[in-house]
Design an enzyme around this catalytic site. Structure first.
Site, PDB file in Angstrom:
ATOM      1  N   LYS A   1       0.991  -1.154   0.039  1.00  0.00           N
ATOM      2  CA  LYS A   1       0.226   0.045   0.005  1.00  0.00           C
ATOM      3  C   LYS A   1       0.838   1.302   0.085  1.00  0.00           C
ATOM      4  CE  LYS A   1      -3.967  -2.058   2.153  1.00  0.00           C
ATOM      5  NZ  LYS A   1      -5.084  -2.007   3.551  1.00  0.00           N
TER       6      LYS A   1
ATOM      7  N   ALA B   1      -1.839   2.065   6.257  1.00  0.00           N
ATOM      8  CA  ALA B   1      -1.659   1.084   7.711  1.00  0.00           C
ATOM      9  C   ALA B   1      -2.600  -0.174   6.817  1.00  0.00           C
ATOM     10  CB  ALA B   1      -2.576   1.742   8.640  1.00  0.00           C
ATOM     11  N   ASP B   2      -2.256  -1.246   7.686  1.00  0.00           N
ATOM     12  CA  ASP B   2      -3.248  -2.288   7.276  1.00  0.00           C
ATOM     13  C   ASP B   2      -3.149  -3.283   8.546  1.00  0.00           C
ATOM     14  OD1 ASP B   2      -4.377  -3.897   4.864  1.00  0.00           O
ATOM     15  OD2 ASP B   2      -3.336  -5.343   5.904  1.00  0.00           O
ATOM     16  N   THR B   3      -4.230  -4.107   8.674  1.00  0.00           N
ATOM     17  CA  THR B   3      -4.337  -4.814   9.876  1.00  0.00           C
ATOM     18  C   THR B   3      -4.768  -6.101   9.437  1.00  0.00           C
ATOM     19  OG1 THR B   3      -5.587  -3.068  10.913  1.00  0.00           O
ATOM     20  CG2 THR B   3      -6.108  -5.070  11.865  1.00  0.00           C
TER      21      THR B   3
ATOM     22  N   CYS C   1      -0.132  -2.732  11.151  1.00  0.00           N
ATOM     23  CA  CYS C   1       1.387  -1.802  10.730  1.00  0.00           C
ATOM     24  C   CYS C   1       0.960  -0.804  10.153  1.00  0.00           C
ATOM     25  CB  CYS C   1       1.900  -2.796   9.759  1.00  0.00           C
ATOM     26  SG  CYS C   1       3.424  -2.246   9.025  1.00  0.00           S
TER      27      CYS C   1
END
Length: 181
Positions: free
Chosen positions: A50, A68-70, A105
């Site tokens: 991303k 961000a990513d989860t 993150c």
């Protein structure tokens, strides 16, 4: 001022509540092609993907870039976004009565600094009530959520124990980000 490169309303709410000025726009990144065998590696790869897509589209010179990513994990499984209601039911039943870890993150990149953070919040959930679960599934609120999990919504009343920041579980560790801004 920063550019939140995410379409997440929850991440936008977290920044707003933290008093951080931002604009919200992003380009898509297909995380379905990621091959990872650990949740932390998956969320890191997704965030980097991303970041690279949004860096190419927007840069960081005009506004600091934040991506961000989860990922959600329980019982040694990476619990992705559910594709349909049956998938969501199975994903949520994996978490029911178990420890669920939500790993987020983010990458923050400004003219002055670049920060990469991976944070984790662990929840021990009570067993989910079946009729409550079916109502949640019918609501469709699980759509687009990693692990179909909403710790600020459906899952909240089932939390037995928490280790970590709620913001991490909601999609971005605002407490960590604020330390660097």
């Amino acid at each position: 001022m920063l550019r939140l490169a995410s379409s997440s309303a929850t991440r936008a709410m977290l920044l707003k509540e933290a008093g951080i000025d931002f604009i919200q726009e992003s380009v898509e990144f297909d995380e379905e092609r990621i091959v990872a065998y650990s949740p932390k590696n998956f969320v890191y790869q997704a965030t980097v993907g991303k970041y690279e897509a949004n860096l190419k589209a927007f840069g960081f010179e005009d506004h600091a870039l934040l991506v961000a990513d989860t990922v959600v994990t329980s019982q040694n499984q990476i619990l992705r976004k559910a594709k349909c209601v049956d998938d969501a039911r199975n994903i949520l039943m994996t978490q029911s009565g178990n420890i669920t870890s939500i790993i987020t993150c983010f990458i923050y990149h400004s003219k002055d600094k670049k920060i990469v953070d991976i944070s984790q919040t662990d929840y021990l959930f009570e067993m989910f009530d079946q009729s409550d679960l079916e109502n949640y599934l019918e609501s469709g609120e699980w759509r687009g959520k990693a692990g179909a999990c909403m710790v600020e919504g459906f899952c909240k009343s089932y939390i037995k124990e928490v280790r970590g920041y709620e913001s991490t579980a909601m999609g971005m560790s605002v407490e960590v980000l604020k330390r660097f801004m």
